[in-house]
Design an enzyme around this catalytic site. Structure first.
Site, PDB file in Angstrom:
ATOM      1  N   GLU A 277       0.831  -1.194   0.000  1.00  0.00           N
ATOM      2  CA  GLU A 277       0.000   0.000   0.000  1.00  0.00           C
ATOM      3  C   GLU A 277       0.870   1.250   0.000  1.00  0.00           C
ATOM      4  O   GLU A 277       1.819   1.368   0.767  1.00  0.00           O
ATOM      5  CB  GLU A 277      -0.984   0.013   1.178  1.00  0.00           C
ATOM      6  CG  GLU A 277      -0.399  -0.174   2.551  1.00  0.00           C
ATOM      7  CD  GLU A 277      -1.473  -0.224   3.642  1.00  0.00           C
ATOM      8  OE1 GLU A 277      -2.510  -0.891   3.423  1.00  0.00           O
ATOM      9  OE2 GLU A 277      -1.267   0.404   4.691  1.00  0.00           O
ATOM     10  N   CYS A 278       0.558   2.155  -0.900  1.00  0.00           N
ATOM     11  CA  CYS A 278       1.211   3.457  -1.045  1.00  0.00           C
ATOM     12  C   CYS A 278       2.709   3.295  -1.301  1.00  0.00           C
ATOM     13  O   CYS A 278       3.110   2.994  -2.422  1.00  0.00           O
ATOM     14  CB  CYS A 278       0.929   4.329   0.174  1.00  0.00           C
ATOM     15  SG  CYS A 278       1.181   6.095  -0.138  1.00  0.00           S
ATOM     16  N   ALA A 279       3.552   3.444  -0.297  1.00  0.00           N
ATOM     17  CA  ALA A 279       4.990   3.273  -0.503  1.00  0.00           C
ATOM     18  C   ALA A 279       5.309   1.904  -1.081  1.00  0.00           C
ATOM     19  O   ALA A 279       6.211   1.751  -1.910  1.00  0.00           O
ATOM     20  CB  ALA A 279       5.736   3.473   0.816  1.00  0.00           C
TER      21      ALA A 279
ATOM     22  N   LEU B 256       3.434   0.228  -3.141  1.00  0.00           N
ATOM     23  CA  LEU B 256       3.149   0.319  -4.569  1.00  0.00           C
ATOM     24  C   LEU B 256       4.326   0.931  -5.317  1.00  0.00           C
ATOM     25  O   LEU B 256       4.732   0.446  -6.385  1.00  0.00           O
ATOM     26  CB  LEU B 256       1.883   1.149  -4.779  1.00  0.00           C
ATOM     27  CG  LEU B 256       1.579   1.638  -6.196  1.00  0.00           C
ATOM     28  CD1 LEU B 256       1.431   0.473  -7.165  1.00  0.00           C
ATOM     29  CD2 LEU B 256       0.311   2.479  -6.202  1.00  0.00           C
TER      30      LEU B 256
ATOM     31  N   SER C  66      -1.853  -0.866  -3.984  1.00  0.00           N
ATOM     32  CA  SER C  66      -2.779   0.256  -4.041  1.00  0.00           C
ATOM     33  C   SER C  66      -2.221   1.416  -3.225  1.00  0.00           C
ATOM     34  O   SER C  66      -1.347   1.240  -2.379  1.00  0.00           O
ATOM     35  CB  SER C  66      -4.133  -0.177  -3.467  1.00  0.00           C
ATOM     36  OG  SER C  66      -4.965   0.919  -3.177  1.00  0.00           O
TER      37      SER C  66
END
Length: 460
Positions: free
Chosen positions: A337-339, A341, A427
């Site tokens: 998630e986030c980082a 991704l 994501s």
């Protein structure tokens, strides 16, 4: 169950809540007390400082992400064994989430203080006011009778005379002044594009800052009065949250690596606890330092952080990047998630990353921030299609494309977002798994199924 507790709030953001809360935790810990640090809202960075001061994880209390009904159980779980708890607020005392369908003030500091039945200590930035402070405090003390304002800490006081004026003005307010902290430039913590620099990145420097904050608060705030106030909080009639009661343990004990280190500092402690309760052996991998995944790794969780700050060093660790790509290629579950991704992408600001996803990512001038009510578009190792979750976004980067042929999530009219590719789920959405514990159980089950039979028996 009862734990003495106070909520540290403020009239607005940037009043000094984090500094005062961190200083309180450090000062009380220096007295020999076991202090449980908590943070209202989804923010990962502030709990890093209070957690460093306490020597135990700073835990988030977010009614949006975890559910209003779980706030007291999660608090009691985190505060188990503590002598006192310090809960740092978010934004202004009464400022809550602004999503449609949520009542005004939902997930505000005041909301959480009511749920915890905890007295509030109001941190007031007094740098540009004198007698007017009395009107300000009077307003906050009387605005909502269900929120008990137990004391005030005056912050950024300019001089002895300034402090005297402020204390005189508040004398008739009925709200005791618990302390007055002077303007001290050296207590500032460095910031960048998403707020404070995480404590884990600053290491020795962060520890020195936390220690100094404790010394300042110990000298400026009546700690005995704070403790007396904390002990007025009544018992909480609820069981402590138990991760083992939320999931069913999967047989096989697959080894799940969770990314950590300076580049991946964002994570909720309960997520790892749920993985363990679901049957995983949870281990840590630092993508800046470790050249390979831990031996026997069946699955990988890569949470949030600041890989954009460490892009060159992450890219230089080619052996680990290759190992992550090989794990995904052979069907090892990966949740990012986030980082995470960004790390799985083809590149980040031109630096080669793991290449698990054919995506280019880069810094953006635009801040993306807010709660999201999302639906899983594609079934994955994390969630079946149709699963509804509440999460949040918090980044200044973008991905091109923003979604794959089989996207991860959909929310409002924003279109599909994220990527589901084989055993990979990636994501920008941050999730607190305590609000959706089935995510942990599904992921561990996928990891157990991905372990080859021979390896499974050898690992036992």
């Amino acid at each position: 169950m009862s734990t003495p507790r106070v909520v540290v709030a403020a009239p607005s953001s940037n009043a000094g809540k984090t500094s005062v809360a961190t200083g309180l935790v450090a000062a009380l810990t220096a007295r020999g007390l076991t202090v449980s640090p908590h943070k209202v809202g989804p923010d990962y960075i502030d709990p890093g400082y209070t957690g460093l001061a306490a020597g135990r994880p700073g835990r988030n209390l977010d009614p949006v992400l975890a559910g209003e009904e779980r706030i007291v159980p999660l608090f009691l779980h985190g505060a188990r064994g503590a002598d006192v708890a310090v809960v740092e607020g978010v934004m202004g005392l009464f400022d809550g989430a602004t999503r449609p369908g949520l009542e005004p003030g939902f997930a505000s500091t005041a909301h959480v203080a009511r749920l915890l039945r905890a007295p509030v200590v109001l941190v007031v930035d007094a740098s540009a006011q004198a007698q007017s402070v009395a009107a300000l405090v009077h307003g906050f003390a009387t605005y909502d009778p269900t929120v008990r304002l137990g004391g005030v800490v005056l912050n950024r006081v300019g001089s002895d005379r300034h402090e005297e004026i402020l204390r005189d003005a508040l004398g008739a307010s009925g709200v005791p002044v618990l302390g007055a902290v002077r303007r001290l430039a050296e207590l500032g913590t460095p910031s960048r594009h998403l707020g404070l620099v995480p404590a884990a990145e600053r290491s020795a420097e962060a520890l020195a800052t936390v220690r100094r904050l404790g010394e300042v608060v110990a000298g400026a705030v009546d700690l005995d009065a704070v403790l007396r106030l904390a002990r007025t909080a009544p018992d909480l009639d609820a069981p402590a949250w138990d991760p083992a009661a939320e999931v069913t343990a999967v047989p096989g004990r697959p080894r799940v690596a969770v990314a950590g280190g300076a580049a991946f500092t964002f994570g909720y402690a309960e997520n790892a606890e749920l993985l363990a309760a679901a049957g995983a052996e949870v281990v840590t991998v630092d993508p800046l330092r470790d050249e390979a995944l831990p031996e026997g790794t069946a699955g990988l969780v890569v949470g949030g952080g600041f890989p954009e700050v460490h892009a060159e060093a992450l890219s230089a660790n080619g052996t680990l990047r290759a190992d992550v790509a090989a794990l995904a290629a052979r069907g090892g579950p990966v949740a990012a998630e986030c980082a995470g991704l960004l790390y799985l992408a083809r590149e980040l600001d031109g630096h080669p990353m793991c290449g698990v996803l054919d995506v280019a990512t880069a810094m953006s001038p635009r801040l993306t921030l807010g709660y999201r009510e999302a639906v899983a578009v594609t079934g994955s190792v994390l969630a079946p299609a149709g699963t509804r979750v509440r999460g949040h976004e918090f980044h200044r980067t973008h991905a091109l494309p923003g979604a794959g042929a089989t996207p991860a999530w959909q929310w409002s009219a924003a279109g599909p977002e994220g990527f589901v590719s084989g055993s990979v789920h990636a994501s920008y959405l941050h999730l607190h798994w305590a609000g959706s514990p089935a995510l942990a159980e599904r992921f561990v089950a996928a990891c157990a199924a991905a372990v080859p039979e021979g390896v499974r028996h050898a690992h036992r």
